[in-house]
Design a protein around this motif. Structure first.
Motif, PDB file in Angstrom:
ATOM      1  N   LEU A  59      14.270  37.998  52.789  1.00 53.03           N
ATOM      2  CA  LEU A  59      13.506  38.794  51.841  1.00 53.03           C
ATOM      3  C   LEU A  59      14.215  38.891  50.496  1.00 53.03           C
ATOM      4  CD1 LEU A  59      12.174  41.700  54.082  1.00 53.03           C
ATOM      5  CD2 LEU A  59      10.843  39.878  53.019  1.00 53.03           C
ATOM      6  N   LYS A  60      15.534  39.020  50.522  1.00 53.69           N
ATOM      7  CA  LYS A  60      16.306  39.090  49.267  1.00 53.69           C
ATOM      8  C   LYS A  60      16.152  37.785  48.490  1.00 53.69           C
ATOM      9  CE  LYS A  60      19.355  40.843  46.466  1.00 53.69           C
ATOM     10  NZ  LYS A  60      18.998  41.884  45.545  1.00 53.69           N
ATOM     11  N   GLU A  61      16.232  36.666  49.211  1.00 55.12           N
ATOM     12  CA  GLU A  61      16.071  35.354  48.570  1.00 55.12           C
ATOM     13  C   GLU A  61      14.674  35.216  47.964  1.00 55.12           C
ATOM     14  OE1 GLU A  61      15.813  30.726  49.961  1.00 55.12           O
ATOM     15  OE2 GLU A  61      17.205  32.027  51.031  1.00 55.12           O
ATOM     16  N   LEU A  62      13.659  35.626  48.717  1.00 55.21           N
ATOM     17  CA  LEU A  62      12.285  35.554  48.215  1.00 55.21           C
ATOM     18  C   LEU A  62      12.095  36.458  46.999  1.00 55.21           C
ATOM     19  CD1 LEU A  62      10.252  35.526  51.540  1.00 55.21           C
ATOM     20  CD2 LEU A  62      10.419  33.673  49.882  1.00 55.21           C
ATOM     21  N   GLU A  64      14.385  37.364  44.808  1.00 57.47           N
ATOM     22  CA  GLU A  64      15.052  36.758  43.652  1.00 57.47           C
ATOM     23  C   GLU A  64      14.241  35.596  43.095  1.00 57.47           C
ATOM     24  OE1 GLU A  64      18.882  35.796  45.221  1.00 57.47           O
ATOM     25  OE2 GLU A  64      19.617  37.851  45.035  1.00 57.47           O
ATOM     26  N   ARG A  65      13.689  34.788  43.990  1.00 55.29           N
ATOM     27  CA  ARG A  65      12.886  33.654  43.536  1.00 55.29           C
ATOM     28  C   ARG A  65      11.626  34.140  42.821  1.00 55.29           C
ATOM     29  NH1 ARG A  65      10.443  29.933  47.809  1.00 55.29           N
ATOM     30  NH2 ARG A  65      12.268  30.666  48.913  1.00 55.29           N
ATOM     31  N   ALA A  66      10.963  35.149  43.400  1.00 56.49           N
ATOM     32  CA  ALA A  66       9.745  35.687  42.780  1.00 56.49           C
ATOM     33  C   ALA A  66      10.070  36.314  41.431  1.00 56.49           C
ATOM     34  CB  ALA A  66       9.099  36.718  43.704  1.00 56.49           C
ATOM     35  N   GLU A  67      11.198  37.005  41.352  1.00 59.16           N
ATOM     36  CA  GLU A  67      11.592  37.626  40.087  1.00 59.16           C
ATOM     37  C   GLU A  67      11.830  36.563  39.017  1.00 59.16           C
ATOM     38  OE1 GLU A  67      15.377  40.178  38.499  1.00 59.16           O
ATOM     39  OE2 GLU A  67      14.558  40.720  40.455  1.00 59.16           O
ATOM     40  N   GLY A  68      12.498  35.486  39.390  1.00 60.32           N
ATOM     41  CA  GLY A  68      12.745  34.407  38.435  1.00 60.32           C
ATOM     42  C   GLY A  68      11.457  33.752  37.984  1.00 60.32           C
ATOM     43  N   GLU A  72       9.783  33.666  34.177  1.00 60.97           N
ATOM     44  CA  GLU A  72       9.362  32.431  33.523  1.00 60.97           C
ATOM     45  C   GLU A  72       7.906  32.517  33.088  1.00 60.97           C
ATOM     46  OE1 GLU A  72      10.194  29.161  36.128  1.00 60.97           O
ATOM     47  OE2 GLU A  72      12.350  29.552  36.107  1.00 60.97           O
ATOM     48  N   ALA A  73       7.061  33.085  33.943  1.00 58.20           N
ATOM     49  CA  ALA A  73       5.641  33.208  33.620  1.00 58.20           C
ATOM     50  C   ALA A  73       5.444  34.147  32.433  1.00 58.20           C
ATOM     51  CB  ALA A  73       4.864  33.714  34.838  1.00 58.20           C
ATOM     52  N   VAL A  74       6.161  35.253  32.414  1.00 62.79           N
ATOM     53  CA  VAL A  74       6.039  36.206  31.306  1.00 62.79           C
ATOM     54  C   VAL A  74       6.530  35.562  30.008  1.00 62.79           C
ATOM     55  CG1 VAL A  74       6.962  38.374  30.372  1.00 62.79           C
ATOM     56  CG2 VAL A  74       6.121  38.290  32.724  1.00 62.79           C
ATOM     57  N   ALA A  75       7.653  34.855  30.080  1.00 60.63           N
ATOM     58  CA  ALA A  75       8.183  34.191  28.883  1.00 60.63           C
ATOM     59  C   ALA A  75       7.191  33.160  28.367  1.00 60.63           C
ATOM     60  CB  ALA A  75       9.526  33.539  29.191  1.00 60.63           C
ATOM     61  N   SER A  76       6.584  32.414  29.284  1.00 66.46           N
ATOM     62  CA  SER A  76       5.601  31.407  28.886  1.00 66.46           C
ATOM     63  C   SER A  76       4.386  32.066  28.242  1.00 66.46           C
ATOM     64  CB  SER A  76       5.182  30.598  30.121  1.00 66.46           C
ATOM     65  OG  SER A  76       4.132  29.725  29.806  1.00 66.46           O
ATOM     66  N   ALA A  77       3.922  33.158  28.837  1.00 61.83           N
ATOM     67  CA  ALA A  77       2.762  33.864  28.283  1.00 61.83           C
ATOM     68  C   ALA A  77       3.079  34.423  26.901  1.00 61.83           C
ATOM     69  CB  ALA A  77       2.337  34.990  29.229  1.00 61.83           C
TER      70      ALA A  77
END
Length: 93
Positions: A59-62, A64-68, A72-77
């Motif tokens: 869950l921690k790995e997921l 972190e991946r979702a947060e990253g 990226e999606a927010v930066a792109s938007a």
């Protein structure tokens, strides 16, 4: 919280993970020597993580991946909005 602070917090967490892995790698020979001195065999298996521990690690790995990916999606938007607004302002002039 400012985007910069959020990014800094994320990268500090990643740096801490890498530092932990580096320390562990550097101390492996020392650990082997201590085990040899106290009579504990090198091949003795470490206790396996419990099911709960494995699930928490997954869950921690997921997380972190979702947060990253979200960052990226927010930066792109933001970049698209910035380009759109810049393009729109040039068209109005």
């Amino acid at each position: 919280m400012s985007k910069h602070f959020e990014d800094a917090r994320y990268y500090l967490g990643r740096a801490a993970e890498h530092a932990k892995a580096g320390v562990k790698e550097e101390l492996e020979p020392v650990e082997a020597r201590v085990k040899e001195l106290v009579g504990r065999e090198e091949d003795e298996p470490e206790p396996e993580p419990s099911r709960l521990d494995r699930i928490q690690a997954d869950l921690k790995e997921l997380e972190e991946r979702a947060e990253g990916e979200a960052r990226e999606a927010v930066a792109s938007a933001r970049e698209r909005v910035k380009e759109y607004r810049g393009h729109d302002a040039a068209a109005d002039e």
